[in-house]
Every structure is written in C-alpha cells, then in structure tokens.
Design a protein around this motif. Structure first.
Motif, PDB file in Angstrom:
ATOM      1  N   UNK A  52      88.563   3.896  40.897  1.00  0.00           N
ATOM      2  CA  UNK A  52      87.257   4.590  40.361  1.00  0.00           C
ATOM      3  C   UNK A  52      85.884   4.485  41.200  1.00  0.00           C
ATOM      4  N   UNK A  76      81.702   4.336  40.344  1.00  0.00           N
ATOM      5  CA  UNK A  76      80.401   4.417  39.303  1.00  0.00           C
ATOM      6  C   UNK A  76      79.363   4.861  40.058  1.00  0.00           C
ATOM      7  N   UNK A  77      78.624   5.627  39.422  1.00  0.00           N
ATOM      8  CA  UNK A  77      77.547   6.166  40.022  1.00  0.00           C
ATOM      9  C   UNK A  77      76.429   5.090  40.098  1.00  0.00           C
ATOM     10  N   UNK A  96      74.762   2.031  37.780  1.00  0.00           N
ATOM     11  CA  UNK A  96      75.097   2.539  36.423  1.00  0.00           C
ATOM     12  C   UNK A  96      76.608   1.929  35.887  1.00  0.00           C
ATOM     13  N   UNK A  97      76.980   2.253  34.698  1.00  0.00           N
ATOM     14  CA  UNK A  97      78.198   1.958  34.129  1.00  0.00           C
ATOM     15  C   UNK A  97      79.005   3.322  34.074  1.00  0.00           C
ATOM     16  N   UNK A  98      78.276   4.579  34.567  1.00  0.00           N
ATOM     17  CA  UNK A  98      79.124   5.778  34.427  1.00  0.00           C
ATOM     18  C   UNK A  98      80.072   5.906  35.336  1.00  0.00           C
ATOM     19  N   UNK A  99      81.119   6.179  34.869  1.00  0.00           N
ATOM     20  CA  UNK A  99      82.248   6.636  35.860  1.00  0.00           C
ATOM     21  C   UNK A  99      82.172   8.009  36.519  1.00  0.00           C
ATOM     22  N   UNK A 100      82.286   8.126  37.581  1.00  0.00           N
ATOM     23  CA  UNK A 100      82.615   9.413  38.449  1.00  0.00           C
ATOM     24  C   UNK A 100      83.794  10.108  38.058  1.00  0.00           C
ATOM     25  N   UNK A 101      83.896  11.233  37.723  1.00  0.00           N
ATOM     26  CA  UNK A 101      85.087  11.889  37.404  1.00  0.00           C
ATOM     27  C   UNK A 101      86.121  11.911  38.486  1.00  0.00           C
ATOM     28  N   UNK A 126      79.312   3.116  43.633  1.00  0.00           N
ATOM     29  CA  UNK A 126      80.104   1.773  43.942  1.00  0.00           C
ATOM     30  C   UNK A 126      81.670   2.080  43.696  1.00  0.00           C
ATOM     31  N   UNK A 130      85.530   0.685  43.178  1.00  0.00           N
ATOM     32  CA  UNK A 130      86.252  -0.478  42.448  1.00  0.00           C
ATOM     33  C   UNK A 130      87.559  -0.011  42.344  1.00  0.00           C
TER      34      UNK A 130
END
Lengths: 220, 120
Positions: free
Chosen positions: B70, B72-73, B76-81, B101, B103
């Motif tokens: 995945x 992340x923007x 942030x903790x927001x997962x990129x689609x 980022x 992961x």
C-alpha cells in the motif's frame, strides 16, 4: 511506531543498510540472471524476459497453450507494470501475455508467463505472481478492497470450471472460470477459496486480510 | 569523564559508523526497502516520494505467504486507493502525481522477511 487497523506499523529504518547490501549483491549476479534460467529469483533483479512458454506452464493452463483466451494487447498501465517491475522480477513477458477475460470489476485480466512464475495482471496496472507449481495448487490468487466489498481474482489449472469464495458463517459465492481465470466480488469478509480440480480433489486456499480502501487525498 | 575531547571522539566514531553503514552522502532507501522480518505489521521507512509502483514479495523459499502493498499519502494515515494483496508477489502501478510513503505487510502469523520494491 504507528498502528493501522489490524496491522501494527513498524518503521524499519535499520533496513536501509540491509537494503543497500542486498542491492549491491543483486548487481553482482545480475549478469548471470540476464543470461536466463528456468526459474527467476526476484531478489536477483533484473531477470531476463521469458522468450517461450515453459512446458510446465502450457501443460496445466490452456490459456498459455493458446487453447483459451486470445492474444493480448496490454493496456498502458499493464505494460508499465511489466516494464517497471514484473519483467525484471520474474521475467514476465508482455509478448507472451494472453488476454483471459474481463473481470467482475470491468478490468481486463491477462495471464503473463515468467521464468518459472505465472502472473495475473489487470489493465488497471495491478498484478500478482507466484511460482508455476504454486499456481497449479491455486495460490495464484489476489484481492483488493473496494467501497462495496472485496474483489478477488485468481488463476486455476485446466479442468476447474467454478470457484467458491467462502467467508465467515455460511457466506459464500460461486463464480465461473474462463480461460483459467476467475474473479469475484463479495460483500462479506472472504476467508478461503475452494475449487474441485481435474483430480476430483477439493482444493482450499485461505484468503488473508485485505487492507481497507483508500480515502481521498488530504486537502491543503 | 565528559570532556570536549571525549565528546568529539564519540561524534567522530559515530560518523565513521554511519559512513560504513550507509556509504558517503545521503543513503537512497529505495527502490528496495523493508527486507526484514515482519509479522502482521506494515513495514516502510517513512520516506516521501512520488511513487509510480509499489510491490511486496516473499521469495525466501517456496512457502505461500499472503503479502500486501500500500501507499499512504505523505505524512498521513490515509491509504492511497489500489492497495492489494497476493500470494508471494503483489504489485501496483500509481500515477506518481503525489508524494507518498510505501509500505508492505504479511499476515501468515509467522515472522518472515518481506521485501518492498517501490519505483519513482
């Protein structure tokens, strides 16, 4: 340390040095990998692109014999996925790719052979690969989440006409196989995929947790 | 003893160790990252880049391991689609139009070496 849902984030900053050492080691053996072998090692990138379907691949997958599916013209995103990573990783060949079907999500699926590996690639630029022997056993399988549930996809060997996705409780969904490829969209949490092989044996492959779908980019 | 000379010696020794570990100059952490034992955890190094692909793989042996990747923007903790999972090797292309980022994770229940590979 940050936590994200069921997973615990662990920033592995110390891995930088390890990665550098691995990269250097990989470069040292790259020439050998480029010479080509029957089985690619993704840790020894770059691997040479496969030039002919391997016997172990054609004998179990009609789509790779040309008996099912059709010749593929890959989408730009699928082409990018191969050129950026999958060809160097496992020798996945765009020239040998076969179009299998359009999935339940509207994305085209291509079966792409590599050196000892088989990949399932979508025209959205998503791909998964596993060793040929593992794909024969049903482990050529992947998943992603949508706002409505989970989309699953996989490659199964000849003789499999349908796949059942099962979840917690009595939840299940059965989908058909076309050109060795199946896709399913479920609203329950999938836990396993079952199918009956040409050997009349029930195969069951567990489905692991799938990350939650992303949100919009942060504003500002 | 905590003299200036002692502190200078410690600083010099630290610098030498850093140089031996990372080489001269800033250390590039990508495209390969993580590559360490993890278990039911996400692994990244927190660097922000405009990634065009991210991949998770387990290739140590022929064990079938469910791996996920995945983005992340950035910060942030927001997962990129378009995060996804697969047995042993899973990849996804991205637009590269934003900082993020990268992961990777695995959930086999046993600690395993998972390799991340992200390109810009």
């Amino acid at each position: 340390m940050r936590r994200h849902g069921i997973f615990t984030t662990r920033r592995a900053r110390s891995a930088i040095a390890i990665s550098l050492c691995a990269t250097a080691a990989g470069s040292a053996v790259a020439a050998a990998q480029l010479a080509g072998s029957d089985t690619a090692d993704p840790e020894q990138r770059p691997n040479a692109e496969l030039t002919a379907i391997q016997t172990a691949q054609s004998e179990d997958f009609a789509v790779l014999r040309g008996d099912a599916g059709s010749a593929a013209t890959l989408s730009p995103a699928a082409t990018a996925l191969l050129s950026r990573v999958l060809t160097g990783d496992v020798g996945a060949s765009a020239a040998l790719a076969r179009y299998a079907r359009t999935g339940v999500d509207g994305e085209a699926r291509y079966v792409v052979p590599g050196r000892g590996w088989i990949c399932l690639v979508s025209d959205a630029g998503r791909g998964g690969c596993n060793r040929t022997a593992a794909v024969v056993e049903g482990y050529g399988m992947g998943a992603y989440r949508t706002g409505a549930g989970t989309v699953l996809e996989g490659v199964v060997p000849d003789g499999v006409s349908a796949v059942e996705v099962v979840g917690d409780g009595a939840a299940s969904a059965q989908v058909s196989v076309q050109a060795n490829v199946w896709t399913a969209s479920v609203t329950f949490t999938p836990t396993a995929v079952r199918w009956i092989g040409a050997d009349a044996v029930v195969h069951e492959v567990p489905v692991g947790p799938v990350p939650a779908p992303g949100g919009p980019p942060p504003s500002g | 003893m905590d003299s200036i000379a002692h502190r200078a010696a410690v600083t010099a020794a630290s610098a030498l160790l850093a140089t031996l570990a990372f080489g001269a100059g800033p250390a590039p952490a990508f495209p390969t990252y993580c590559d360490v034992n993890i278990n039911t955890s996400w692994c990244g190094n927190g660097e922000n880049h405009a990634f065009v692909s991210n991949q998770a793989s387990y290739t140590t042996d022929s064990t079938n391991v469910w791996v996920c990747q995945r983005l992340l923007y950035a910060d942030t903790q927001t997962v990129v689609p378009n995060s996804n999972c697969n047995y042993n090797l899973t990849s996804q292309t991205y637009s590269g139009f934003f900082q993020s980022e990268a992961e990777v994770a695995q959930t086999s229940g046993v600690s395993r070496v998972i390799r991340g590979y992200a390109t810009t």
